[in-house]
Scaffold this motif. Structure first.
Motif, PDB file in Angstrom:
ATOM      1  N   UNK A  58      28.453  42.677  26.346  1.00 34.34           N
ATOM      2  CA  UNK A  58      29.229  42.253  25.171  1.00 34.34           C
ATOM      3  C   UNK A  58      29.968  40.959  25.481  1.00 34.34           C
ATOM      4  N   UNK A  59      30.614  40.903  26.655  1.00 35.61           N
ATOM      5  CA  UNK A  59      31.473  39.768  26.975  1.00 35.61           C
ATOM      6  C   UNK A  59      30.701  38.484  27.248  1.00 35.61           C
ATOM      7  N   UNK A  60      29.550  38.595  27.902  1.00 35.24           N
ATOM      8  CA  UNK A  60      28.883  37.381  28.379  1.00 35.24           C
ATOM      9  C   UNK A  60      27.557  37.101  27.692  1.00 35.24           C
ATOM     10  N   UNK A  61      27.114  38.013  26.808  1.00 35.82           N
ATOM     11  CA  UNK A  61      25.826  37.778  26.163  1.00 35.82           C
ATOM     12  C   UNK A  61      25.982  37.883  24.651  1.00 35.82           C
ATOM     13  N   UNK A  62      26.373  39.079  24.194  1.00 38.11           N
ATOM     14  CA  UNK A  62      26.451  39.257  22.747  1.00 38.11           C
ATOM     15  C   UNK A  62      27.583  38.430  22.143  1.00 38.11           C
ATOM     16  N   UNK A  66      33.381  34.296  22.449  1.00 41.01           N
ATOM     17  CA  UNK A  66      34.756  34.792  22.543  1.00 41.01           C
ATOM     18  C   UNK A  66      35.281  34.648  23.962  1.00 41.01           C
ATOM     19  N   UNK A  67      34.396  34.886  24.942  1.00 39.58           N
ATOM     20  CA  UNK A  67      34.826  34.764  26.328  1.00 39.58           C
ATOM     21  C   UNK A  67      35.146  33.312  26.659  1.00 39.58           C
ATOM     22  N   UNK A  68      34.410  32.373  26.038  1.00 37.92           N
ATOM     23  CA  UNK A  68      34.748  30.957  26.244  1.00 37.92           C
ATOM     24  C   UNK A  68      36.163  30.685  25.735  1.00 37.92           C
ATOM     25  N   UNK A  69      36.504  31.278  24.575  1.00 37.07           N
ATOM     26  CA  UNK A  69      37.861  31.115  24.058  1.00 37.07           C
ATOM     27  C   UNK A  69      38.890  31.682  25.018  1.00 37.07           C
ATOM     28  N   UNK A 134      33.106  42.480  37.125  1.00 35.99           N
ATOM     29  CA  UNK A 134      32.723  41.203  36.544  1.00 35.99           C
ATOM     30  C   UNK A 134      33.609  40.087  37.035  1.00 35.99           C
ATOM     31  N   UNK A 135      33.435  38.921  36.432  1.00 39.68           N
ATOM     32  CA  UNK A 135      34.113  37.732  36.918  1.00 39.68           C
ATOM     33  C   UNK A 135      35.623  37.830  36.861  1.00 39.68           C
ATOM     34  N   UNK A 136      36.168  38.387  35.771  1.00 42.11           N
ATOM     35  CA  UNK A 136      37.621  38.437  35.635  1.00 42.11           C
ATOM     36  C   UNK A 136      38.232  39.353  36.694  1.00 42.11           C
TER      37      UNK A 136
ATOM     38  N   UNK B  69      35.497  47.835  22.404  1.00 40.72           N
ATOM     39  CA  UNK B  69      36.950  47.827  22.563  1.00 40.72           C
ATOM     40  C   UNK B  69      37.337  47.623  24.027  1.00 40.72           C
ATOM     41  N   UNK B  70      36.480  48.060  24.941  1.00 42.93           N
ATOM     42  CA  UNK B  70      36.786  47.806  26.357  1.00 42.93           C
ATOM     43  C   UNK B  70      36.704  46.314  26.646  1.00 42.93           C
ATOM     44  N   UNK B  71      35.698  45.631  26.082  1.00 41.50           N
ATOM     45  CA  UNK B  71      35.593  44.181  26.262  1.00 41.50           C
ATOM     46  C   UNK B  71      36.814  43.495  25.667  1.00 41.50           C
ATOM     47  N   UNK B  72      37.266  43.977  24.498  1.00 35.47           N
ATOM     48  CA  UNK B  72      38.458  43.389  23.879  1.00 35.47           C
ATOM     49  C   UNK B  72      39.685  43.601  24.753  1.00 35.47           C
TER      50      UNK B  72
END
Lengths: 244, 111
Positions: A58-62, A66-69, A134-136, B69-72
């Motif tokens: 979700x964070x890095x593909x879909x 948003x992750x760039x923001x 992950x990266x964070x 929601x976990x990603x958020x």
């Protein structure tokens, strides 16, 4: 505003917000239930992208945009904090001769944990697409590893192995790498941050296409960001002195 | 009681704001802002939770909890941490320039 006026404003606002929160929450589906519309959409979307960790997918593909923001907020506040924590015109950096004493047990544990923490951090960053992490998360672990040198050793030692400018450059390069990967996707497929690399075999280290590379870029950015931030705070506490 | 986690989230938001208003020390204010924000973590995670479901990793047995929601929440934590750092840097500058961290003593404008 006087204190009593401030309290009146607060109770009015909190009362209103509180009432709205209660009204909204009473209509929520029951906690722990089986209705999860986002999950029903994102889990099938993650399948076929070779990123078993669906949160990373979700964070890095879909939703990589948003992750760039998010990354830009990180970069912006690191730049802001670094600017605020610079020594001013009538301040100089001076290191105290007396560095205090570190317990032998703390030293032993610190030096034992330093390599372990580094490896765990690298592992969490590079396997971000496979397992939770992950990266964070890994970036924070890596930055912690660097600062074990301060806990177990001394501030001087930390300064020697932590050239601040390197981390500032790494921060900028990693932030830029994220955007460049996004632009390459835009050029090749017409979609910013599209997953352009081969997806590979599910479960392999070099699978999941761009997710792996974006994770590494974010890991580098978070590591350098936290190191730059903490170096500013440590310098303010330990070495920046006013000179007259 | 199945709505309790949501109310914990609302309570965290309000008690954080309460702390900001009551604060007499800017460090305390920054911590209260972080607490108010942690209400959003609780709200997000409890929205996505399902009894008996496992972590959102492919190949997990049975249903998984909501990964969105976990990603958020991850985004939220990163933003909260960096904003806290920025606010603390501001507090250091305020303390140096005005010799106080009591927000009530900072009411006059300076040129």
């Amino acid at each position: 505003m006087t204190r009593s006026a401030r309290w009146i404003v607060f109770w009015l606002g909190a009362g209103g917000v509180g009432a709205l929160i209660v009204l909204a929450l009473l209509k929520m589906p029951s906690f722990g239930g089986i209705v999860h519309p986002y999950r029903e959409l994102s889990v099938p979307a993650a399948i076929g992208r070779s990123a078993p960790n669906i949160v990373s997918s979700v964070n890095f593909d879909q939703r990589a945009l948003d992750t760039l923001g998010e990354e830009t907020i990180l970069l912006g506040s690191v730049v802001g904090a670094a600017a605020l924590l610079r020594p001013s015109k009538d301040e100089r950096e001076q290191l105290d001769q007396d560095e205090g004493r570190v317990l032998e047990a703390t030293k032993l544990l610190g030096y034992l944990m330093l390599p372990v923490t580094l490896i765990v951090g690298l592992d969490v960053v590079t396997h971000g697409h496979l397992t939770p992490g992950g990266g964070f998360q890994g970036g924070v672990v890596l930055a912690t590893a660097v600062h074990l040198l301060y806990v177990a050793g001394s501030y001087r030692m930390l300064r020697r192995v932590r050239p601040k400018t390197w981390y500032q450059v790494a921060e900028a390069v990693a932030g830029g790498a994220f955007v460049i990967l996004g632009l390459v996707g835009l050029l090749l497929t017409g979609a910013f941050l599209a997953n352009i690399f081969p997806r590979g075999v599910l479960g392999d280290l070099f699978s999941s296409g761009t997710v792996f590379y974006l994770n590494v870029a974010v890991g580098a950015e978070v590591t350098s960001g936290v190191v730059v931030l903490l170096s500013g705070f440590l310098a303010q506490a330990l070495s920046v002195r006013e000179v007259r | 009681m199945s709505l309790l986690p949501y109310f914990v989230a609302g309570w965290l938001l309000l008690i954080g704001c309460f702390g900001v208003v009551r604060s007499r020390d800017l460090i305390h204010t920054v911590v209260c802002v972080a607490i108010a924000q942690s209400g959003t973590y609780v709200l997000l995670l409890s929205t996505g939770f399902q009894y008996g479901a496992s972590a959102p990793v492919q190949g997990a047995p049975g249903p998984v909890v909501d990964p969105v929601v976990q990603a958020l929440t991850l985004t939220d934590i990163v933003v909260s941490a960096t904003v806290t750092a920025l606010l603390l840097a501001l507090v250091i500058q305020i303390a140096k320039r005005t010799d106080t961290v009591d927000p009530d003593k900072l009411d006059e404008l300076r040129g």
